[in-house]
Design an enzyme around this catalytic site. Sequence first.
Site, short mmCIF file in Angstrom:
data_model
loop_
_atom_site.label_atom_id
_atom_site.label_comp_id
_atom_site.label_asym_id
_atom_site.label_seq_id
_atom_site.Cartn_x
_atom_site.Cartn_y
_atom_site.Cartn_z
N SER A 106 0.85 -1.19 0.00
CA SER A 106 0.00 0.00 0.00
C SER A 106 0.88 1.23 0.00
O SER A 106 1.98 1.23 0.58
CB SER A 106 -0.91 0.02 1.23
OG SER A 106 -1.55 1.28 1.37
N TYR A 146 -2.11 -0.10 10.32
CA TYR A 146 -2.18 -0.56 8.94
C TYR A 146 -0.91 -0.15 8.18
O TYR A 146 -0.31 -0.97 7.47
CB TYR A 146 -3.41 0.02 8.26
CG TYR A 146 -3.56 -0.36 6.81
CD1 TYR A 146 -3.97 -1.64 6.46
CD2 TYR A 146 -3.30 0.55 5.79
CE1 TYR A 146 -4.12 -2.01 5.13
CE2 TYR A 146 -3.44 0.19 4.47
CZ TYR A 146 -3.85 -1.09 4.14
OH TYR A 146 -3.98 -1.44 2.81
#
Length: 247
Positions: free
Chosen positions: A142, A156
């Site tokens: 990501s 995250y």
Amino acid sequence: MTGPLEARRAMVTGGSRGIGAEIVRRLATDGAAVAFTYGASAVEAKRLAAEVGADGGTAIGIHADSAQPDEVIRSVDEAVSELGGIDILVNNAGVAHVDNIDTFPMDQFERLFAINVRAMFTAVQRALLHMGGDGRIINIGSINADRVPSPGLAVYAMTKGAVAGLTRGLARELGPRGITVNNVQPGPIATDMNPEQGEFADISRQVMALGRYGRPSDIASVVSYLARPETAYITGAHWNVDGGFTV
């Protein structure tokens, strides 16, 4: 199907919907036989396998809980058994939980690490027992490994930073074997988890060079490219597919 990945055998973790499903479709369209894992999305998995089969390709759904290492190991073994080997591993399975650090639940911390990091390591370790010298490992990370645009994403982002570090280390370690390892880092992509409508989406578009959300096919096309024979000299790379979010 014939194509640039003809006769190649691929496994995609978390492949029943969203970005994962589009990766399965693209690899199959490009000629690979594909096995993919799914968790709770049994209906979607069955539908995807039937869709690919109707188009002349091979897609085999394998139920597995990515939070459990033994399940990951079993799914890799089953994929190898079904396909006769493995040439391409796409580590796509991932989860997110947004919460402030003061209130972030420890069970969610453990779950994010288990699925986003440990499952990836476990799948790679098991797949290497069967992968030849022209193998491809493609991790789905990501852009939050590089940029965190809002509060609540610390854990995250930590897991996706770990994916980036793991990719670099594996590329160095597996290079002598001829196996490439790369990291595709999606930006805002229109999925159920990240809809392109709403307040967060409106804020995100303001900082994107292209001013729009991407599609799962944008990620799938990059994955397919990195899986091809002509990309054998690309390894340890981090491909931001983000519409200019990190420019």
